[in-house]
Design a protein around this motif. Sequence first.
Motif, short mmCIF file in Angstrom:
data_model
loop_
_atom_site.label_atom_id
_atom_site.label_comp_id
_atom_site.label_asym_id
_atom_site.label_seq_id
_atom_site.Cartn_x
_atom_site.Cartn_y
_atom_site.Cartn_z
N ASN A 151 0.83 -1.20 0.00
CA ASN A 151 0.00 0.00 0.00
C ASN A 151 0.87 1.27 0.00
O ASN A 151 0.80 2.10 0.91
N PRO A 152 1.68 1.46 -1.04
CA PRO A 152 2.62 2.59 -1.03
C PRO A 152 1.93 3.93 -1.29
O PRO A 152 0.85 3.99 -1.89
N ASP A 153 2.59 4.98 -0.87
CA ASP A 153 2.18 6.34 -1.23
C ASP A 153 2.93 6.81 -2.48
O ASP A 153 2.41 7.63 -3.23
N VAL A 154 4.14 6.28 -2.66
CA VAL A 154 4.94 6.57 -3.85
C VAL A 154 5.51 5.26 -4.36
O VAL A 154 6.16 4.54 -3.61
N LEU A 155 5.29 4.96 -5.64
CA LEU A 155 5.82 3.75 -6.26
C LEU A 155 6.88 4.15 -7.27
O LEU A 155 6.61 4.93 -8.19
N LEU A 156 8.09 3.63 -7.11
CA LEU A 156 9.22 3.92 -7.99
C LEU A 156 9.47 2.69 -8.87
O LEU A 156 9.71 1.61 -8.35
N LEU A 157 9.42 2.87 -10.19
CA LEU A 157 9.53 1.75 -11.13
C LEU A 157 10.67 2.01 -12.11
O LEU A 157 10.70 3.04 -12.78
N ASP A 158 11.60 1.05 -12.20
CA ASP A 158 12.75 1.19 -13.09
C ASP A 158 12.57 0.26 -14.29
O ASP A 158 12.66 -0.96 -14.16
N GLU A 159 12.30 0.84 -15.45
CA GLU A 159 12.08 0.10 -16.70
C GLU A 159 11.06 -1.03 -16.51
O GLU A 159 11.34 -2.21 -16.80
N PRO A 160 9.85 -0.71 -16.06
CA PRO A 160 8.89 -1.77 -15.74
C PRO A 160 8.34 -2.49 -16.96
O PRO A 160 7.81 -3.59 -16.83
N THR A 161 8.43 -1.91 -18.17
CA THR A 161 7.86 -2.57 -19.34
C THR A 161 8.80 -3.60 -19.96
O THR A 161 8.37 -4.35 -20.84
#
Length: 617
Positions: A151-161
């Motif tokens: 249940n994050p407030d900020v989601l950090l995604l590195d090259e998710p695709t």
Amino acid sequence: MPAPLLSVMGAGKSFGAAPLFSNISIHISEGERLGLIGPNGSGKSTLLKIMAGLLEPDTGMRTVRKLTRIAYVPQEPEFAAGMTVGQVLEEALPGRGIERSTLHEMDEAERTAAVSVTLGKAGFADGSAAVESLSGGWKRRLSIARELIRNPDVLLLDEPTNHLDLEGILWLERLLEGASFAAVVVSHDRYFLENAATEVAEINRAYPDGMFRAEGAYADFLEKREAFLEAQTEQQAALANRVRREVEWLRRGPKARTGKSRARIDAAHALMGELAEVSARNAKATTRIDFTASGRQTRKLIRADVISKQLGGRQLFRDLSFSLSPGMRLGLAGPNGSGKTTLLRVMKGEMQADAGTVERADGLRVVYFDQGREQLDPAAPLREGLGAHGDSVIYRDRPIHIAGWAKRFLFSPEQLDTPVGRFSGGERARIVIARLMLQPADVLLLDEPTNDLDIPTLEVLEESLTDFPGALVLVTHDRYMLDRVSTVVLGLNGEGGAEVFADYSQWEQARAVKPARAKEDRPEGYAARAAETAAPRKKLAYLEAREWERMEERILEAEQSLEAARAAMQAPAVVSDPVALQQRYAEMQAAEAAVEKLYARWAELELRTEDRGPVRP
């Protein structure tokens, strides 16, 4: 105005003597979806790790608003050996590997419901599948789900695709579009940035502050960046004119006997320094990609006649026929596990078809780009990775010094002895391309060549592939590249079927109108999960038990309505009519909201089926 959830101010980071970036400031507020782009090696992944608190900046500071939960999904997800999907999610819950001070401890009923809901959101039918059995795309989904359950407030995604097929990318776009949390996404997928981002920021030394940020989708960012760079070019021209006048004045030999003359000389030198700084920012360096074609004009280079292939007991394709001629650019599309890489290897001759025949022209020269970058030895120095024998490479029958060859792919001479394994994913992709360019080719077989490449390199690669006179077969998750480069698209459905389309857009439209059936090797989504738990539990009130009985049917109907709304919005007549498009978009949003409402209600009923006592009216 509330304080930002997450801020990084004046951050700088170097590795050894090489600075990645300096004095970068970035702020993330509630509801923002920021797409972060930049050239390979500019420090995007490093900045994301600083934002996640996994790295300390050399200069500057990171601040997080009190009680804000930060989640981070790396480029390459890692999972403990021997775990199931459900166990991975269970371990990620509060009190299981995460600080209890930031999230309240959940009881078993809440844990069960949270895992069930998250499995559904990520498209898993249940949590019993072993992580080792998942494809790269499903491992990517699991890595995202592992952070969602917190249940994050900020989601950090590195090259998710990376490694996601079209269905997975569309799932992620919908997830971010309907999310309550803020998100920062490092990505080079231009369609994804256009659809998922509300702001875009680019890390690049071309900007005075090291970063340029603009509101809107990727197309809006391009317009605003072009205006900024044009203004910067005009500034450079104006500065150059002023410097020219000052140089002429200096050449006349002014006597620096007065304070006024000395001040003007100092100002002239300061102006020259400013011009040098602006000129350095405006200087652009791009990779130069130009594959070597053999020039062969044989009419049929590869011909497949009613070929079939099974793998692991699954039928990948059946009775498939096609031929490759010079100038043909065939794009392969289909979900993960549908057999795209297998088909490439059959064309190359690395694997044999179970039935049918594959004919190759005599002396056929095939160049193959492996998505696993297996051509590279991580311990070898860069000079070997680039294909050097001694101090030079042979490109189109002439020698080129290795330093010049490296510079063509944006590597400096000082890096030539650096082990290949120390370079980023995008840099390693450039190394593979450099090696392949040395080999004359009749046919290029490219398996996910775009992974980790920055946008300027993607644009150069697209130009090179479009100009390549031989035959080309391209597998990529980059929808923009597939649409631009391919002259024909072969769509595999993962169940043995295949169909030819004029272009990628036509395949995508056909797929939206006729959604793919459930596949044997992948989860089936929320509806499947709802079916497993559809039986009413005795702790529900009568009306709630009736509602629970119909939950599977209602979810299925809602999802079908949503698919129909998406298909209606993509119809050519609607796309060309702004009024109709706006109306269809509103209908699609309403359908998405209805689906989300049903899932929320399902989660609520899931909780109330446990031993909490009967529900009172």
